[in-house]
Design a protein around this motif. Structure first.
Motif, short mmCIF file in Angstrom:
data_model
loop_
_atom_site.label_atom_id
_atom_site.label_comp_id
_atom_site.label_asym_id
_atom_site.label_seq_id
_atom_site.Cartn_x
_atom_site.Cartn_y
_atom_site.Cartn_z
N PHE A 97 0.82 -1.21 0.00
CA PHE A 97 0.00 0.00 0.00
C PHE A 97 0.85 1.26 0.00
N SER A 98 2.06 1.16 0.56
CA SER A 98 2.95 2.33 0.55
C SER A 98 3.63 2.52 -0.80
N GLY A 99 3.33 1.63 -1.78
CA GLY A 99 3.83 1.81 -3.13
C GLY A 99 5.05 0.99 -3.48
N LYS A 145 2.30 2.59 -9.49
CA LYS A 145 2.20 2.73 -8.03
C LYS A 145 0.77 2.65 -7.55
N GLU A 146 -0.14 3.23 -8.30
CA GLU A 146 -1.55 3.20 -7.92
C GLU A 146 -2.09 1.77 -7.93
N LYS A 202 -4.25 -2.53 -0.67
CA LYS A 202 -5.51 -2.29 0.05
C LYS A 202 -6.31 -3.58 0.17
N LYS A 224 -0.85 0.08 -4.86
CA LYS A 224 -1.62 0.54 -3.70
C LYS A 224 -2.97 -0.17 -3.64
N ASN A 225 -3.59 -0.38 -4.78
CA ASN A 225 -4.88 -1.08 -4.82
C ASN A 225 -4.71 -2.54 -4.38
#
Length: 73
Positions: free
Chosen positions: A25-27, A44-45, A52, A48-49
């Motif tokens: 989640f921190s990338g 990165k997004e 999550k 993060k997904n």
């Protein structure tokens, strides 16, 4: 009161999964996962997904651990 071994192991596993989810989640990218073609070019997004959803799964695993503690499986 004696805690069940199943509940303890599930709680430890849920904690490990939560830590990996927080890391993603921190990338950060996970090296073993980037060897697979499906995870090579993620942004990165997208990491993060994935992180999550990994953390959400860890909460479900922790709920199973609580059920193990309650019913002393």
């Amino acid at each position: 009161m004696e805690l069940s071994n199943f509940g303890i192991l599930m709680a430890i596993f849920a904690t490990c999964v939560l830590i990996v989810g927080l890391y993603m989640f921190s990338g950060h990218k996970i090296g073993l996962m980037t060897l697979r073609p499906a995870f090579k070019n993620l942004s990165k997004e997208q990491w993060k997904n994935i992180g999550k959803w990994t953390m959400i799964v860890s909460v479900i695993i922790f709920a199973i651990a609580v059920v193990g503690f309650v019913f002393n499986i």
